[in-house]
Motif scaffolding. Structure first.
Motif, PDB file in Angstrom:
ATOM      1  N   TYR A   1      19.421  -7.221  30.829  1.00  0.00           N
ATOM      2  CA  TYR A   1      19.531  -5.770  30.620  1.00  0.00           C
ATOM      3  C   TYR A   1      19.429  -5.037  31.955  1.00  0.00           C
ATOM      4  N   GLU A   2      20.587  -4.694  32.509  1.00  0.00           N
ATOM      5  CA  GLU A   2      20.699  -3.885  33.717  1.00  0.00           C
ATOM      6  C   GLU A   2      21.756  -2.820  33.450  1.00  0.00           C
TER       7      GLU A   2
ATOM      8  N   VAL B   1      18.678  13.620  50.759  1.00  0.00           N
ATOM      9  CA  VAL B   1      18.720  12.191  51.051  1.00  0.00           C
ATOM     10  C   VAL B   1      17.669  11.484  50.201  1.00  0.00           C
ATOM     11  N   GLY B   2      17.984  10.267  49.790  1.00  0.00           N
ATOM     12  CA  GLY B   2      17.032   9.458  49.051  1.00  0.00           C
ATOM     13  C   GLY B   2      16.285   8.523  49.980  1.00  0.00           C
ATOM     14  N   ILE B   3      15.014   8.266  49.664  1.00  0.00           N
ATOM     15  CA  ILE B   3      14.186   7.297  50.389  1.00  0.00           C
ATOM     16  C   ILE B   3      13.687   6.277  49.370  1.00  0.00           C
ATOM     17  N   GLY B   4      14.056   5.020  49.560  1.00  0.00           N
ATOM     18  CA  GLY B   4      13.655   3.986  48.618  1.00  0.00           C
ATOM     19  C   GLY B   4      13.379   2.671  49.319  1.00  0.00           C
ATOM     20  N   MET B   5      13.362   1.605  48.548  1.00  0.00           N
ATOM     21  CA  MET B   5      12.976   0.285  49.063  1.00  0.00           C
ATOM     22  C   MET B   5      14.078  -0.725  48.756  1.00  0.00           C
ATOM     23  N   LEU B   6      14.287  -1.639  49.697  1.00  0.00           N
ATOM     24  CA  LEU B   6      15.266  -2.703  49.501  1.00  0.00           C
ATOM     25  C   LEU B   6      14.523  -3.951  49.021  1.00  0.00           C
ATOM     26  N   TRP B   7      14.560  -4.177  47.708  1.00  0.00           N
ATOM     27  CA  TRP B   7      13.814  -5.283  47.109  1.00  0.00           C
ATOM     28  C   TRP B   7      14.610  -6.578  47.232  1.00  0.00           C
ATOM     29  N   LYS B   8      14.052  -7.541  47.952  1.00  0.00           N
ATOM     30  CA  LYS B   8      14.761  -8.794  48.233  1.00  0.00           C
ATOM     31  C   LYS B   8      15.164  -9.520  46.952  1.00  0.00           C
ATOM     32  N   PHE B   9      14.267  -9.549  45.963  1.00  0.00           N
ATOM     33  CA  PHE B   9      14.536 -10.241  44.707  1.00  0.00           C
ATOM     34  C   PHE B   9      14.787  -9.270  43.555  1.00  0.00           C
ATOM     35  N   GLY B  10      14.987  -7.994  43.882  1.00  0.00           N
ATOM     36  CA  GLY B  10      15.172  -6.996  42.848  1.00  0.00           C
ATOM     37  C   GLY B  10      13.940  -6.877  41.965  1.00  0.00           C
ATOM     38  N   TYR B  11      14.166  -6.574  40.697  1.00  0.00           N
ATOM     39  CA  TYR B  11      13.086  -6.568  39.709  1.00  0.00           C
ATOM     40  C   TYR B  11      12.888  -8.015  39.253  1.00  0.00           C
ATOM     41  N   TYR B  12      13.855  -8.546  38.557  1.00  0.00           N
ATOM     42  CA  TYR B  12      13.992  -9.982  38.311  1.00  0.00           C
ATOM     43  C   TYR B  12      15.295 -10.193  37.551  1.00  0.00           C
ATOM     44  N   ASP B  13      15.773 -11.416  37.533  1.00  0.00           N
ATOM     45  CA  ASP B  13      16.939 -11.767  36.731  1.00  0.00           C
ATOM     46  C   ASP B  13      16.446 -12.302  35.395  1.00  0.00           C
ATOM     47  N   GLN B  14      16.929 -11.690  34.325  1.00  0.00           N
ATOM     48  CA  GLN B  14      16.482 -12.062  32.985  1.00  0.00           C
ATOM     49  C   GLN B  14      17.421 -13.124  32.423  1.00  0.00           C
TER      50      GLN B  14
ATOM     51  N   ALA C   1      18.695   3.342  40.380  1.00  0.00           N
ATOM     52  CA  ALA C   1      19.764   2.613  39.685  1.00  0.00           C
ATOM     53  C   ALA C   1      21.074   3.337  39.961  1.00  0.00           C
ATOM     54  N   ILE C   2      21.751   2.920  41.014  1.00  0.00           N
ATOM     55  CA  ILE C   2      22.979   3.598  41.444  1.00  0.00           C
ATOM     56  C   ILE C   2      24.212   2.849  40.963  1.00  0.00           C
ATOM     57  N   ASP C   3      24.148   1.518  41.020  1.00  0.00           N
ATOM     58  CA  ASP C   3      25.278   0.701  40.604  1.00  0.00           C
ATOM     59  C   ASP C   3      24.750  -0.680  40.220  1.00  0.00           C
ATOM     60  N   GLN C   4      25.466  -1.345  39.316  1.00  0.00           N
ATOM     61  CA  GLN C   4      25.067  -2.682  38.888  1.00  0.00           C
ATOM     62  C   GLN C   4      24.908  -3.629  40.072  1.00  0.00           C
ATOM     63  N   ALA C   5      25.694  -3.421  41.129  1.00  0.00           N
ATOM     64  CA  ALA C   5      25.675  -4.333  42.282  1.00  0.00           C
ATOM     65  C   ALA C   5      24.422  -4.201  43.129  1.00  0.00           C
ATOM     66  N   LEU C   6      23.697  -3.085  42.990  1.00  0.00           N
ATOM     67  CA  LEU C   6      22.507  -2.834  43.813  1.00  0.00           C
ATOM     68  C   LEU C   6      21.278  -2.904  42.909  1.00  0.00           C
ATOM     69  N   LYS C   7      20.634  -4.066  42.882  1.00  0.00           N
ATOM     70  CA  LYS C   7      19.602  -4.353  41.879  1.00  0.00           C
ATOM     71  C   LYS C   7      18.206  -4.008  42.397  1.00  0.00           C
ATOM     72  N   ILE C   8      17.936  -2.717  42.549  1.00  0.00           N
ATOM     73  CA  ILE C   8      16.651  -2.275  43.088  1.00  0.00           C
ATOM     74  C   ILE C   8      15.939  -1.363  42.095  1.00  0.00           C
ATOM     75  N   TYR C   9      16.087  -1.648  40.805  1.00  0.00           N
ATOM     76  CA  TYR C   9      15.527  -0.780  39.773  1.00  0.00           C
ATOM     77  C   TYR C   9      15.000  -1.618  38.618  1.00  0.00           C
TER      78      TYR C   9
ATOM     79  N   PHE D   1      27.456  -4.204  51.527  1.00  0.00           N
ATOM     80  CA  PHE D   1      27.892  -2.806  51.568  1.00  0.00           C
ATOM     81  C   PHE D   1      26.842  -1.865  52.154  1.00  0.00           C
ATOM     82  N   LEU D   2      25.654  -2.374  52.495  1.00  0.00           N
ATOM     83  CA  LEU D   2      24.646  -1.532  53.142  1.00  0.00           C
ATOM     84  C   LEU D   2      24.880  -1.498  54.652  1.00  0.00           C
ATOM     85  N   THR D   3      24.582  -0.366  55.257  1.00  0.00           N
ATOM     86  CA  THR D   3      24.720  -0.192  56.703  1.00  0.00           C
ATOM     87  C   THR D   3      23.383  -0.419  57.385  1.00  0.00           C
ATOM     88  N   ASP D   4      23.358  -1.306  58.350  1.00  0.00           N
ATOM     89  CA  ASP D   4      22.164  -1.511  59.173  1.00  0.00           C
ATOM     90  C   ASP D   4      22.080  -0.352  60.167  1.00  0.00           C
ATOM     91  N   THR D   5      21.058   0.480  60.015  1.00  0.00           N
ATOM     92  CA  THR D   5      20.937   1.659  60.883  1.00  0.00           C
ATOM     93  C   THR D   5      20.495   1.300  62.296  1.00  0.00           C
TER      94      THR D   5
END
Length: 550
Positions: free
Chosen positions: A419-420, A59-72, A28-36, A91-95
């Protein structure tokens, strides 16, 4: 290939030069990045923010969740509904990196994105996605939903995080000296490292582990046979996996395996570390479990104007700013529910990940007493609930909707959805009292109360998780008396409900209205005590000193 300079954008400090890779299923880094989903992600996000501020070589290693957790969202009758909406992140960089990770003996393509440090002020975070045209639909779905309800998909997610994350670090030639598993989801990394080093001792030199779950049933496990079929053990056989870790039986426990792969582990509060040692110490080959209590990032969470008023000991400014923050929150309440809350009324908030043991409805258990309190005129009070149940946890969703239904007729009680990070921030800044009443010894740490305290909301809590390290009743917090014998849940709930209600009726409400100077003094003491002890710079330093270098 990305250079280290391109990845970090800063030169790591000499104090924190040892290279570390931090694996977590959610950030959970920012409201705009819904991967938590909740606390695990909030912790990981604050950790990466403080790692950036301290210029750590992490460095962090995580997952890019297409649908996030869910929208409540809400149904037509205002009850909770889970929606799954595709997320877009410019805002993500394609490596340009595409890995091939074996899942079920099938080559799954994994695309790698980078959240650069300058975007949100965090250590670099690599995110893995299988949702690319090179994969079939089943493979693409692996990174669709955080904590997918399908068992084989969940296992595939763990393979991706652990083995895919290990592959990525090798592809980037980052060569971390420490692999930090934040919870057991990425434990398949151990088998990837075994293929490289052929020795458990060599792996233990490099792996550390943070456990978050203080009850046995909450620690993930799956059948060995299924894991073998899904390539979880990478290039070794089931019997070899059992032999390497000394783990027999039919089921493979992720936490136990991580404790055997690691040279050192930590619980996330002093109390939790004790519980974890009791849970696992009888198993041969587990590592030491120390305590490093969770923390949150002050710079991200704290309202600067309120913090300045507290630092200057300006009571008038504190009261005025707190009222302004309450009005901001109450605009959300009015927008969502049509209820108009008042800034001069004591406001109690219960908000966190929704699970049965957290007892969101404890205050409502004696309904007549609760109703009498919230309809009283001598000491008026307002209640707000918020939180996200797991979308497959029908019991918790039913409880959430039960609270909505109970609160609906009451003009000063309401439940908020969505709740995010953003709503969590508004609730902490706009509440007077932050209510936390889990069943004892079930909350490993709990971090929401830390950021509430940073924003002038006084904790009203059971003495569980981090709270015993912080709370002094009527000085910087309000502590609910726990029942000594915790063996009969119904009796415990009844007694602890009585303790909670008595505390509200006889101490908290009269204090707020009759002695505002003392109230503000408790508020100030709370805000001053929570930093730096529970600020994530302390946590980020402690991990280096006690886990990475020690």
């Amino acid at each position: 290939m990305l250079s280290k300079a391109e990845i970090f954008g800063y030169t790591p400090s000499e104090e924190f030069a040892k290279p570390v890779a931090y694996f977590s299923m959610e950030f959970a880094i920012d409201q705009a990045l819904k991967i938590y989903s909740g606390g695990l992600g909030f912790l990981a996000g604050s950790h990466l923010r403080s790692a950036y501020e301290l210029k750590q070589n992490l460095v962090g290693i995580g997952m890019l969740w297409k649908f996030g957790y869910y929208d409540q969202v809400r149904t037509s009758d205002a009850l909770m509904k889970a929606e799954f909406v595709e997320k877009q992140y410019s805002f993500l960089t394609d490596t340009g990196i595409i890995l091939t990770v074996p899942v079920h003996d099938y080559p799954v393509k994994v695309k790698v994105y980078l959240l650069k440090p300058e975007v949100f002020g965090s250590a670099p975070l690599f995110l893995l996605s299988t949702d690319i045209p090179e994969n079939d639909e089943m493979s693409r779905s692996i990174t669709h939903h955080l904590y997918d309800g399908n068992e084989t998909t969940r296992i595939a997610q763990s393979i991706l995080l652990g083995i895919g994350g290990g592959m990525l670090l090798d592809a980037l030639e980052l060569n971390p000296e420490v692999y930090h598993l934040n919870e057991g989801h990425g434990v398949a990394l151990g088998f990837y490292l075994y293929a490289k080093y052929k020795s458990l001792e060599e792996i233990k030199k490099r792996v550390v582990f943070t456990t978050h779950t203080p009850e046995m049933a909450g620690n993930e496990s799956h059948r060995y046979s299924l894991l073998k079929d899904m390539s979880f053990f990478y290039h070794i056989q089931e019997h070899e996996a059992k032999y390497i870790l000394g783990m027999d039986g039919d089921d493979f426990n992720f936490t136990l395996a991580a404790l055997k792969f690691a040279r050192k582990a930590n619980g996330v509060s002093k109390l939790h570390a004790e519980v974890a040692r009791q849970m696992w110490s009888s198993n041969p080959g587990v590592c030491d479990i120390i305590a490093i209590t969770n923390a949150q990032n002050k710079k991200f969470w704290t309202d600067k104007e309120l913090a300045a008023a507290i630092d200057q000991d300006d009571q008038e400014a504190i009261v005025n700013r707190k009222k302004a923050l309450k009005k901001d929150l109450f605009k959300i309440v009015a927008d969502q529910t049509g209820k108009l809350f008042k800034a001069d009324v004591l406001t109690v908030v219960w908000a966190r990940r929704f699970a049965g043991y957290k007892r969101a409805d404890l205050v409502m258990q004696d309904w007549e007493r609760f109703e009498k309190m919230v309809t009283g005129t001598t000491y008026p009070v307002q209640f707000i609930w918020a939180g996200k149940p797991y979308p497959g946890d029908h019991g918790s969703i039913a409880l959430f909707n039960h609270i909505i239904s109970r609160a609906k007729p009451l003009a000063n009680c309401t439940v908020l959805t969505g709740y995010e990070l953003g709503l969590s921030d508004a609730l902490k800044k706009g509440s007077d009292v932050w209510l936390n009443n889990p069943r004892m010894f079930r909350e490993a740490s709990g971090t929401s109360g830390m950021t509430a305290a940073m924003n002038g909301s006084i904790n009203l809590s059971m003495p569980d998780g981090w709270v015993p390290e912080f709370a002094r009743h009527m000085e910087n917090a309000f502590v609910i008396a726990a029942m000594e014998d915790q063996s009969a849940p119904e009796a415990v709930d009844k007694q602890e409900n009585r303790a909670l209600m008595t505390l509200l009726e006889e101490e908290i409400l009269p204090l707020y209205y009759n002695d505002p100077e003392k109230w503000v003094q408790i508020l100030k003491t709370s805000a001053q005590d929570v930093v730096p002890a529970f600020e994530s710079a302390r946590l980020a330093r402690a991990y280096y000193e006690k886990m990475y270098l020690g």
